[in-house]
Design an enzyme around this catalytic site. Structure first.
Site, PDB file in Angstrom:
ATOM      1  N   TYR A 430       0.808  -1.227   0.000  1.00 15.72           N
ATOM      2  CA  TYR A 430       0.000   0.000   0.000  1.00 15.72           C
ATOM      3  C   TYR A 430       0.838   1.273   0.000  1.00 15.72           C
ATOM      4  O   TYR A 430       2.035   1.235   0.214  1.00 15.72           O
ATOM      5  CB  TYR A 430      -1.043   0.000   1.109  1.00 15.72           C
ATOM      6  N   GLU A 431       0.158   2.372  -0.278  1.00 13.22           N
ATOM      7  CA  GLU A 431       0.793   3.695  -0.474  1.00 13.22           C
ATOM      8  C   GLU A 431       1.825   3.664  -1.604  1.00 13.22           C
ATOM      9  O   GLU A 431       2.845   4.339  -1.544  1.00 13.22           O
ATOM     10  CB  GLU A 431       1.432   4.203   0.827  1.00 13.22           C
ATOM     11  N   GLY A 432       1.542   2.899  -2.632  1.00 15.40           N
ATOM     12  CA  GLY A 432       2.464   2.735  -3.744  1.00 15.40           C
ATOM     13  C   GLY A 432       3.337   1.525  -3.511  1.00 15.40           C
ATOM     14  O   GLY A 432       4.126   1.505  -2.552  1.00 15.40           O
TER      15      GLY A 432
END
Length: 557
Positions: A430-432
């Site tokens: 997550y978050e890239g």
């Protein structure tokens, strides 16, 4: 096994002995009162709160988890009471502007707080984890009307916030988002669409939830340039509930204490945040803040796994260690010592880099010297993707190594170590994803100017380093220049080597960090074993990664 304990002494050593945080912040007028005595007092209070209130809830959070029923989510036992105590004590507002209800304290304290919270109870910490990013996003892009109604509530943590980006068909490629926002005569917008993987989209921790939602206006062009950002609360000022529904929560490998929601917007009334078509720019303020927090999650989760493994290794007696005359605690066996010292080398070095990044955030915002602000902005832009990817990678793989210390006991739930491995895995996604972080570093940032800014930063760090660490930083500069020349002839090459390049960069930065640690504690026994492990077992990987980067050819070559 025992609950996690905040390593307050180690954190204080990094902040005050290694980084000399008060000296670095001395030129910032807003930080004038943040001296070492105050910061140490806050670290002590933080440790007491986390050890006493948050860590004991971790097991119930995992085993009972968040529960969904008819659109409502009930959090695990004790979670709401702990969160209410958390925000009322002022912890979410630690680094927010006093004008918005915050305390205006250094971001480095906030970093120490969220590292420790994640280590103690990752599932619980997911709830306030997006507050800082939501606050910065609304502060910089929200209208005065929105800020007057929502900013202080978010800054103080009285209300929690979400980041609604991902859709079933649009994961990393946000340009594919299809949620629609239709303007209304009264200046509001009606939003329709479905968002998935929304951490804390529904819960009972706070009286309201503020959703920040990427959506597309009717006349918007396709792709990322057509996205705008909107604010949709769970409840409006008159008490009416918005047309936002939680359809279900995901059944996950880990993070059972955090509800990962599927959220449906059915003519949900909201307001534009920032300018039409500039939604990604506004949202990236939130995402960049979140990426540093995810790096801190990685450090914290590895630290928690190491604590459990180290305690077990001191207690467990099995066979004779080499050279011993009787059965030994397994901590005496070289194989176990290798695992524990290597992971501690990553924890300690990563903590130095992450806390320095937090210091650079404050310097970038507040330093009176424009040139110093630019150097701080350069640090944050370049180092953040390295931290996010490297720390989360190590949390999972290093956590798995820590599980190995337990042998078969590590694979069963009783000892608690397997939860850290399960919880850590998502942080690489997550978050890239970590692959996107590598592309962000190399393609979008390093190669954008031929490597000039990155090499200037590496040269600065090389001047502060000695021995093998300095040589690694120099070698990375040379490799960067050579790679930039090769990529100029073949733009696809960077995508093939990005992951290895980021890993090499992380190890080079760790070398700088361990130079600083060794200078601050040249004879302290606590730091000698991980220092040796870094030199003997971590740093040699640097040459391998650099060799891969130097020899790699595109798949179609």
């Amino acid at each position: 096994m025992n609950d996690y304990r905040v390593p307050a002494e180690d954190i204080g050593f990094v902040l005050f002995d290694v980084l000399q945080a008060p000296r670095q912040l001395a030129d910032l007028p807003a930080m004038a009162d943040a001296d070492e005595a105050l910061m140490r007092q806050l670290l002590d209070e933080m440790a007491r709160f986390i050890d006493g209130e948050i860590a004991p809830l971790n097991r119930a959070g995992d085993e009972i988890g968040a529960r969904w029923h008819d659109g409502a989510v009930t959090m695990p036992p004790g979670f709401r009471e702990a969160y209410q105590a958390f925000w009322q004590a002022g912890w979410p507002a630690l680094s927010a502007d006093p004008a918005d209800g915050g305390q205006g304290l250094p971001a480095a304290l906030d970093a120490a707080l969220y590292e420790s919270l994640s280590a103690a109870n990752h599932g619980w910490t997911m709830a306030p984890g997006l507050l800082h990013g939501a606050y910065e996003c609304l502060k910089h892009h929200g209208s005065e009307a929105l800020k007057s109604q929502y900013l202080a509530k978010i800054a103080t943590g009285e209300w929690l916030a979400t980041m609604c980006l991902t859709e079933p068909h649009a994961g990393s490629d946000l340009g594919l988002c299809s949620t629609r926002a239709v303007p209304q005569a009264d200046g509001t917008f009606q939003l329709n669409g479905t968002k998935i993987f929304i951490s804390g989209g529904e819960h009972d921790l706070t009286d309201n939830i503020v959703h920040l939602v990427l959506a597309r206006l009717p006349d918007a062009p396709p792709g990322p340039k057509g996205l705008s950002l909107f604010l949709v609360p769970k409840f409006y000022a008159d008490g009416a509930r918005s047309a936002v529904a939680c359809e279900r929560i995901e059944e996950k490998m880990g993070l059972h204490g955090s509800p990962t929601c599927v959220m449906r917007f059915d003519d949900a009334r909201g307001w534009l945040v920032g300018q039409p078509g500039k939604g990604l720019a506004a949202m990236f303020v939130m995402m960049n803040a979140a990426r540093l927090h995810v790096a801190l999650q990685g450090i914290g989760l590895l630290s928690a796994a190491w604590q459990k493994a180290d305690a077990y290794a001191h207690e467990r007696r099995q066979m004779r260690a080499p050279g011993a005359s009787q059965t030994s605690a397994i901590i005496e066996h070289p194989a176990m010592r290798r695992i524990l010292d290597t992971q501690r080398a990553w924890i300690d070095g990563s903590r130095v880099i992450a806390y320095q990044t937090a210091l650079e955030l404050d310097i970038a915002r507040q330093h009176p010297d424009g040139a110093r602000r630019q150097r701080a902005e350069r640090w944050c832009a370049l180092v953040t993707p390295v931290l996010k990817a490297a720390c989360t990678h190590q949390a999972f793989h290093g956590g798995s190594d820590c599980l190995q210390v337990f042998g078969g006991h590590g694979y069963v739930r009783e000892w608690g170590i397997e939860q850290h491995v399960r919880d850590a895995r998502v942080a690489m996604i997550y978050e890239g994803t970590n692959e996107i972080q590598a592309i962000d570093l190399l393609v979008r940032k390093v190669l954008a100017d031929g490597g000039d800014a990155w090499c200037a930063l590496l040269a600065d760090l090389q001047a502060q380093s000695t021995g093998d660490a300095a040589q690694a930083l120099q070698a990375l500069q040379q490799a960067t220049r050579a790679l930039a020349a090769r990529c100029a002839a073949d733009a696809t090459l960077a995508y093939h080597v990005a992951d290895d390049y980021l890993r090499a960069s992380a190890i080079a930065l760790l070398g700088w960090a361990w130079t600083q640690i060794s200078a601050a504690a040249p004879a302290a026994a606590r730091w000698q074993a991980p220092a040796r492990a870094f030199s003997d077992r971590v740093l040699p990987e640097f040459a391998m990664r650099l060799a891969i980067v130097g020899q790699m050819q595109p798949a179609n070559a």
